[in-house]
Structures are given as structure tokens and as C-alpha cells.
Design a protein around this motif. Structure first.
Motif, PDB file in Angstrom:
ATOM      1  N   ASN A   1     -45.154 -31.465  24.407  1.00 54.89           N
ATOM      2  CA  ASN A   1     -44.046 -31.084  25.277  1.00 54.89           C
ATOM      3  C   ASN A   1     -43.733 -29.597  25.082  1.00 54.89           C
ATOM      4  O   ASN A   1     -43.121 -29.212  24.079  1.00 54.89           O
ATOM      5  CB  ASN A   1     -42.807 -31.934  24.933  1.00 54.89           C
ATOM      6  CG  ASN A   1     -41.642 -31.618  25.868  1.00 54.89           C
ATOM      7  OD1 ASN A   1     -41.712 -30.688  26.681  1.00 54.89           O
ATOM      8  ND2 ASN A   1     -40.555 -32.367  25.732  1.00 54.89           N
ATOM      9  N   PRO A   2     -44.145 -28.749  26.044  1.00 59.43           N
ATOM     10  CA  PRO A   2     -43.932 -27.305  25.890  1.00 59.43           C
ATOM     11  C   PRO A   2     -42.455 -26.901  25.888  1.00 59.43           C
ATOM     12  O   PRO A   2     -42.123 -25.767  25.543  1.00 59.43           O
ATOM     13  CB  PRO A   2     -44.665 -26.711  27.110  1.00 59.43           C
ATOM     14  CG  PRO A   2     -44.830 -27.828  28.075  1.00 59.43           C
ATOM     15  CD  PRO A   2     -44.845 -29.103  27.293  1.00 59.43           C
ATOM     16  N   ASP A   3     -41.548 -27.823  26.266  1.00 56.36           N
ATOM     17  CA  ASP A   3     -40.108 -27.509  26.258  1.00 56.36           C
ATOM     18  C   ASP A   3     -39.484 -27.679  24.883  1.00 56.36           C
ATOM     19  O   ASP A   3     -38.291 -27.416  24.699  1.00 56.36           O
ATOM     20  CB  ASP A   3     -39.351 -28.401  27.258  1.00 56.36           C
ATOM     21  CG  ASP A   3     -39.806 -28.132  28.690  1.00 56.36           C
ATOM     22  OD1 ASP A   3     -40.273 -26.999  28.937  1.00 56.36           O
ATOM     23  OD2 ASP A   3     -39.710 -29.043  29.530  1.00 56.36           O
ATOM     24  N   THR A   4     -40.277 -28.161  23.904  1.00 55.73           N
ATOM     25  CA  THR A   4     -39.719 -28.321  22.561  1.00 55.73           C
ATOM     26  C   THR A   4     -40.571 -27.547  21.546  1.00 55.73           C
ATOM     27  O   THR A   4     -41.739 -27.263  21.787  1.00 55.73           O
ATOM     28  CB  THR A   4     -39.668 -29.810  22.126  1.00 55.73           C
ATOM     29  OG1 THR A   4     -41.002 -30.336  22.104  1.00 55.73           O
ATOM     30  CG2 THR A   4     -38.805 -30.639  23.068  1.00 55.73           C
ATOM     31  N   LEU A   5     -39.939 -27.217  20.428  1.00 52.61           N
ATOM     32  CA  LEU A   5     -40.609 -26.505  19.336  1.00 52.61           C
ATOM     33  C   LEU A   5     -40.836 -27.459  18.169  1.00 52.61           C
ATOM     34  O   LEU A   5     -39.989 -28.317  17.892  1.00 52.61           O
ATOM     35  CB  LEU A   5     -39.717 -25.367  18.823  1.00 52.61           C
ATOM     36  CG  LEU A   5     -39.493 -24.155  19.717  1.00 52.61           C
ATOM     37  CD1 LEU A   5     -38.451 -23.242  19.074  1.00 52.61           C
ATOM     38  CD2 LEU A   5     -40.798 -23.389  19.921  1.00 52.61           C
ATOM     39  N   ASP A   6     -41.961 -27.292  17.491  1.00 44.72           N
ATOM     40  CA  ASP A   6     -42.153 -27.973  16.204  1.00 44.72           C
ATOM     41  C   ASP A   6     -41.604 -27.059  15.114  1.00 44.72           C
ATOM     42  O   ASP A   6     -41.962 -25.875  15.045  1.00 44.72           O
ATOM     43  CB  ASP A   6     -43.645 -28.230  15.936  1.00 44.72           C
ATOM     44  CG  ASP A   6     -44.174 -29.402  16.753  1.00 44.72           C
ATOM     45  OD1 ASP A   6     -43.357 -30.187  17.273  1.00 44.72           O
ATOM     46  OD2 ASP A   6     -45.411 -29.520  16.879  1.00 44.72           O
ATOM     47  N   VAL A   7     -40.743 -27.628  14.293  1.00 50.74           N
ATOM     48  CA  VAL A   7     -40.135 -26.866  13.194  1.00 50.74           C
ATOM     49  C   VAL A   7     -40.458 -27.583  11.887  1.00 50.74           C
ATOM     50  O   VAL A   7     -40.224 -28.798  11.762  1.00 50.74           O
ATOM     51  CB  VAL A   7     -38.598 -26.761  13.378  1.00 50.74           C
ATOM     52  CG1 VAL A   7     -37.968 -25.997  12.216  1.00 50.74           C
ATOM     53  CG2 VAL A   7     -38.264 -26.088  14.705  1.00 50.74           C
ATOM     54  N   LEU A   8     -41.038 -26.842  10.930  1.00 51.32           N
ATOM     55  CA  LEU A   8     -41.356 -27.411   9.619  1.00 51.32           C
ATOM     56  C   LEU A   8     -40.132 -27.247   8.720  1.00 51.32           C
ATOM     57  O   LEU A   8     -39.672 -26.130   8.480  1.00 51.32           O
ATOM     58  CB  LEU A   8     -42.554 -26.684   9.004  1.00 51.32           C
ATOM     59  CG  LEU A   8     -42.907 -27.073   7.566  1.00 51.32           C
ATOM     60  CD1 LEU A   8     -43.407 -28.514   7.494  1.00 51.32           C
ATOM     61  CD2 LEU A   8     -43.952 -26.129   6.988  1.00 51.32           C
ATOM     62  N   LEU A   9     -39.616 -28.370   8.235  1.00 51.23           N
ATOM     63  CA  LEU A   9     -38.474 -28.374   7.330  1.00 51.23           C
ATOM     64  C   LEU A   9     -38.997 -28.632   5.924  1.00 51.23           C
ATOM     65  O   LEU A   9     -39.815 -29.532   5.714  1.00 51.23           O
ATOM     66  CB  LEU A   9     -37.523 -29.498   7.762  1.00 51.23           C
ATOM     67  CG  LEU A   9     -36.217 -29.668   7.002  1.00 51.23           C
ATOM     68  CD1 LEU A   9     -35.323 -28.453   7.217  1.00 51.23           C
ATOM     69  CD2 LEU A   9     -35.489 -30.930   7.487  1.00 51.23           C
ATOM     70  N   ALA A  10     -38.585 -27.818   4.947  1.00 56.22           N
ATOM     71  CA  ALA A  10     -39.012 -28.014   3.557  1.00 56.22           C
ATOM     72  C   ALA A  10     -37.786 -28.030   2.666  1.00 56.22           C
ATOM     73  O   ALA A  10     -36.888 -27.192   2.816  1.00 56.22           O
ATOM     74  CB  ALA A  10     -39.942 -26.884   3.129  1.00 56.22           C
ATOM     75  N   ALA A  11     -37.753 -28.993   1.756  1.00 54.37           N
ATOM     76  CA  ALA A  11     -36.618 -29.095   0.832  1.00 54.37           C
ATOM     77  C   ALA A  11     -37.126 -29.423  -0.555  1.00 54.37           C
ATOM     78  O   ALA A  11     -38.056 -30.211  -0.725  1.00 54.37           O
ATOM     79  CB  ALA A  11     -35.658 -30.189   1.301  1.00 54.37           C
ATOM     80  N   SER A  12     -36.513 -28.791  -1.554  1.00 52.82           N
ATOM     81  CA  SER A  12     -36.863 -29.070  -2.940  1.00 52.82           C
ATOM     82  C   SER A  12     -35.572 -29.185  -3.736  1.00 52.82           C
ATOM     83  O   SER A  12     -34.579 -28.496  -3.428  1.00 52.82           O
ATOM     84  CB  SER A  12     -37.719 -27.939  -3.507  1.00 52.82           C
ATOM     85  OG  SER A  12     -38.082 -28.215  -4.847  1.00 52.82           O
ATOM     86  N   ARG A  13     -35.578 -30.043  -4.764  1.00 55.13           N
ATOM     87  CA  ARG A  13     -34.403 -30.130  -5.636  1.00 55.13           C
ATOM     88  C   ARG A  13     -34.121 -28.741  -6.185  1.00 55.13           C
ATOM     89  O   ARG A  13     -35.029 -28.043  -6.638  1.00 55.13           O
ATOM     90  CB  ARG A  13     -34.670 -31.086  -6.809  1.00 55.13           C
ATOM     91  CG  ARG A  13     -34.940 -32.524  -6.422  1.00 55.13           C
ATOM     92  CD  ARG A  13     -33.693 -33.278  -5.969  1.00 55.13           C
ATOM     93  NE  ARG A  13     -32.802 -33.563  -7.091  1.00 55.13           N
ATOM     94  CZ  ARG A  13     -32.788 -34.716  -7.767  1.00 55.13           C
ATOM     95  NH1 ARG A  13     -33.669 -35.672  -7.461  1.00 55.13           N
ATOM     96  NH2 ARG A  13     -31.929 -34.909  -8.726  1.00 55.13           N
ATOM     97  N   SER A  14     -32.862 -28.337  -6.190  1.00 57.24           N
ATOM     98  CA  SER A  14     -32.506 -26.977  -6.623  1.00 57.24           C
ATOM     99  C   SER A  14     -33.010 -26.671  -8.021  1.00 57.24           C
ATOM    100  O   SER A  14     -33.405 -25.543  -8.321  1.00 57.24           O
ATOM    101  CB  SER A  14     -30.985 -26.787  -6.565  1.00 57.24           C
ATOM    102  OG  SER A  14     -30.545 -26.925  -5.232  1.00 57.24           O
ATOM    103  N   GLU A  15     -33.034 -27.697  -8.908  1.00 56.37           N
ATOM    104  CA  GLU A  15     -33.465 -27.428 -10.299  1.00 56.37           C
ATOM    105  C   GLU A  15     -34.909 -26.918 -10.357  1.00 56.37           C
ATOM    106  O   GLU A  15     -35.250 -26.096 -11.200  1.00 56.37           O
ATOM    107  CB  GLU A  15     -33.298 -28.683 -11.165  1.00 56.37           C
ATOM    108  CG  GLU A  15     -34.162 -29.839 -10.725  1.00 56.37           C
ATOM    109  CD  GLU A  15     -33.542 -31.216 -11.002  1.00 56.37           C
ATOM    110  OE1 GLU A  15     -34.302 -32.075 -11.450  1.00 56.37           O
ATOM    111  OE2 GLU A  15     -32.348 -31.407 -10.766  1.00 56.37           O
ATOM    112  N   ASN A  16     -35.775 -27.409  -9.444  1.00 53.59           N
ATOM    113  CA  ASN A  16     -37.176 -26.949  -9.423  1.00 53.59           C
ATOM    114  C   ASN A  16     -37.261 -25.471  -9.085  1.00 53.59           C
ATOM    115  O   ASN A  16     -38.060 -24.729  -9.658  1.00 53.59           O
ATOM    116  CB  ASN A  16     -37.994 -27.723  -8.381  1.00 53.59           C
ATOM    117  CG  ASN A  16     -38.092 -29.191  -8.702  1.00 53.59           C
ATOM    118  OD1 ASN A  16     -38.269 -29.555  -9.851  1.00 53.59           O
ATOM    119  ND2 ASN A  16     -37.963 -30.033  -7.699  1.00 53.59           N
ATOM    120  N   VAL A  17     -36.447 -25.076  -8.120  1.00 53.22           N
ATOM    121  CA  VAL A  17     -36.441 -23.680  -7.681  1.00 53.22           C
ATOM    122  C   VAL A  17     -35.742 -22.814  -8.731  1.00 53.22           C
ATOM    123  O   VAL A  17     -36.245 -21.762  -9.137  1.00 53.22           O
ATOM    124  CB  VAL A  17     -35.741 -23.557  -6.306  1.00 53.22           C
ATOM    125  CG1 VAL A  17     -35.597 -22.096  -5.891  1.00 53.22           C
ATOM    126  CG2 VAL A  17     -36.510 -24.343  -5.247  1.00 53.22           C
TER     127      VAL A  17
END
Length: 356
Positions: free
Chosen positions: A137-153
């Protein structure tokens, strides 16, 4: 919840800093024409158990190793890129209307993130990257969401800062590997177009299989297996300390029975591990073969292991060397860099973030 710099876009001079379970590896690259030049490189060992299965357990010890690596490398660059293990990150592709601006996407994600993340949002670092128009669907964007536990970062950022650097980017290991892949693409027989390539990174305690199709990561999986098992067997068999066993493994000088009774069984175990990792991939995807296997990580330096795996799995196999086409600054020891090359794919991917 904080929006982290997991995909920071700013182009600035950066040191790539890979914190593994046994060492801190540092690399700085510069542009040279169409290619790159290695400006600074160092690897510093870590005390045992300061990093366990890719989690930092002794921030001070890691920070001290970072400081030593910076000093040894001679680099004056103060900004660094580090990575968290893929197993500690949740990624999800979500779709959003193509009419939204980046700021609107950010607001929307902050509102809806709790739908996608199984942790309390106070406990996570979150970031996103716009991948482009959705295929269906060219009317929508694919967005990659990434999350990590704050302690790892936070533990990585703290160790980097103790070492006298600023952590400007916290990346994800799988994406740094994808970032470095073009450096070895020319070494793959028949090129990489429409090919499925397996990179098996066999570190000290963990083996990570990353599968790329058309040079994009499609699968990654960690398993507990690594070169530490060989070191421990040398230690047990020959009555050495762990440090002495590690030195003997790298420098040689072990009794004649070492190769047939210790090294060959470990190489067999490596081949079995690669085969098992690929079976997991085949059973969870529509693929039933890969075009080529690239061996990375410290254990990839064991002589003849590529031929053994090629023979056992009936798939062409090579050893990763991201520096084949790079120039070296005069202070770089070519032999040391060449010996460590297979274990520097992630470090290379991080160093390349300078040129985003």
C-alpha cells in the motif's frame, strides 16, 4: 520511556566500540576515495565474567578496558558507537499513514508504544526508523520500531563514559552486521543479488546466526556455544590457568596430541553448531538452503574450519575479512588486524556509522 539514539542519523567522527564477553574492540575508519582507511585499532581483554552472555555485569571493569583500548589505539576521537545484542531488543515493523511528518510519527509511536512493547514503558529505550513506502500500500509507510530495556543501554553508556568517551549511538548488533556486510560482499562467490547468505559469528560464549537476503537481515538467533569451551578443555587437559590456556590457544606450543584430541573435536562441535543453527532457521522460514556461509567471530580464525564446515554442510564457506580492500594508517599493525579480522564485523559496522 526515552527515545534512544538507536538509529541516530548525525554524521560525525565516531569510534566503533564492540563490547563482547572477553574483550573490548575499538576501530576508527576514515574515507579514502570510494573506500575506507583504518585510522585506529585496539583490542583489550576483559576480566572473566565482567560481561556474561552479552550483558555487562561489571561496568567499572569494562570502562577500564575501554580506557586502555583508547590509549593503546592512539585515537583522539571522543564519540563512540556501541551495540546491544539482538536478543535484548524487541523490533517490530508497524505501518503508518504516508502523510505524517517524522515529528508526527514520533508522537504517534509515543502514544501507541505500549501496544507493541511487553515491558512497562518507564523501563525501555525506544527508537524508530522509517523504512519507506509499504509494499502492499503506497499510502502507508513501514516504520521499524526498536525497544530495549533501559538497563541494557545504560550499562553500555556508563562503561563508555567511564572509558573517557561519549556514547553518541547505541545500535543493535544485527543491524551493525548488515551495515558491515557490503565490505565482504565482493568475497562471496557469484555475488549477493537475490542470494541468501548466512553469517555465523562464533564468539567466546555465544554463537549468533544472522541470515541476510539481498543484503538485508531476515533472521537472527543466539545460542550458547563458543571458543571458551575450547579454552576450558585446554585448561583441564594440560593443567593450565584459564589465562595460560587462552594464550596457548592463540600462540601454539601445546603437546602433539592437542590437534587430534582437543582441537579436532572442537572443530566438529563447531560444524554441528552451524548445522543446528541453520536447521532452526530452515524450520522457521520458507527457506531450505543458503547460498553461502560466512564465518565470523574469534573461533573463525581456527585453521581449516571453513573447509570442514563447507564439506559437512555442502555449502561454500568463507572467513569474514572486512578489511580486504581498506588502506591502513602507518601505526596499524597489519598482521594483528588480519588475525582479528573475523571478529571485527560488528566493530566495523559501528565504525561505519561515522558516514551515515
Amino acid at each position: 520511556m526515552r527515545l534512544a539514539s538507536l538509529f541516530s542519523k548525525k554524521s560525525l567522527p565516531l569510534i566503533g566500540l564492540d563490547i563482547s564477553s572477553t574483550s573490548v574492540k575499538l576501530l576508527e575508519l576514515s574515507r579514502q576515495g570510494e573506500g575506507y582507511r583504518v585510522e585506529a585499532y585496539a583490542a583489550e581483554p576483559l576480566p572473566p565474567n565482567s560481561v556474561v552472555e552479552k550483558n555487562i555485569t561489571d561496568v567499572e571493569a569494562v570502562g577500564e578496558a575501554v580506557r586502555r583500548a583508547v590509549k593503546r589505539s592512539g585515537s583522539r576521537t571522543k564519540n563512540a558507537a556501541v551495540a546491544v545484542a539482538g536478543s535484548s531488543v524487541i523490533t517490530k515493523i508497524i505501518t503508518m499513514p504516508a502523510t505524517l511528518s517524522e515529528e508526527e510519527i514520533e508522537s504517534q509511536i509515543e502514544l501507541e508504544a505500549d501496544q507493541y512493547i511487553p515491558y512497562s514503558l518507564e523501563e525501555v529505550n525506544l527508537d524508530f526508523e522509517i523504512l519507506g513506502a509499504s509494499e502492499n500500500n503506497p499510502d502507508t509507510l513501514d516504520v521499524l520500531l526498536a525497544a530495549s530495556r533501559s538497563e541494557n543501554v545504560d550499562s553500555r553508556v556508563a562503561a563508555v563514559e567511564l572509558g573517557g568517551l561519549n556514547a553518541k549511538i547505541v545500535d543493535i548488533e544485527a543491524y551493525t552486521l548488515e551495515n558491515a556486510f557490503p565490505l565482504i560482499a565482493s568475497q562471496i562467490p557469484g555475488g549477493t543479488d537475490d542470494k541468501t547468505i548466512a553469517i555465523v559469528d562464533i564468539g567466546a560464549t555465544m554463537t549468533t546466526l544472522s541470515v541476510l537476503h539481498d543484503e538485508k537481515i531476515i533472521y537472527t538467533r543466539d545460542q550458547v556455544f563458543g571458543g571458551k569451551q575450547l579454552t576450558e578443555e585446554i585448561q583441564r587437559r594440560y593443567g593450565l590457568s584459564y589465562e595460560e590456556a587462552g594464550m596457548a590457544k592463540r600462540q601454539g606450543g601445546l603437546p602433539d596430541n592437542y590437534v587430534p584430541e582437543v582441537l579436532d573435536p572442537f572443530k566438529d562441535a563447531m560444524a554441528q553448531q552451524v548445522s543446528r543453527s541453520l536447521q532452526f532457521f530452515f524450520s522457521s522460514s520458507q527457506h531450505n538452503a543458503v547460498s553461502h556461509i560466512v564465518l565470523a567471530g574469534g573461533s573463525a580464525s581456527i585453521p581449516g574450519v571453513d573447509e570442514l564446515i563447507e564439506e559437512r554442510i555442502s555449502t561454500s564457506t568463507s572467513i569474514a575479512n572486512p578489511f580486504t580492500n581498506m588502506a591502513l594508517a602507518s601505526r596499524i599493525k597489519a598482521q594483528a588486524l588480519s588475525n582479528d579480522a573475523p571478529s571485527l564485523m560488528i566493530t566495523c559496522g559501528l565504525a561505519l556509522r561515522s558516514f551515515d
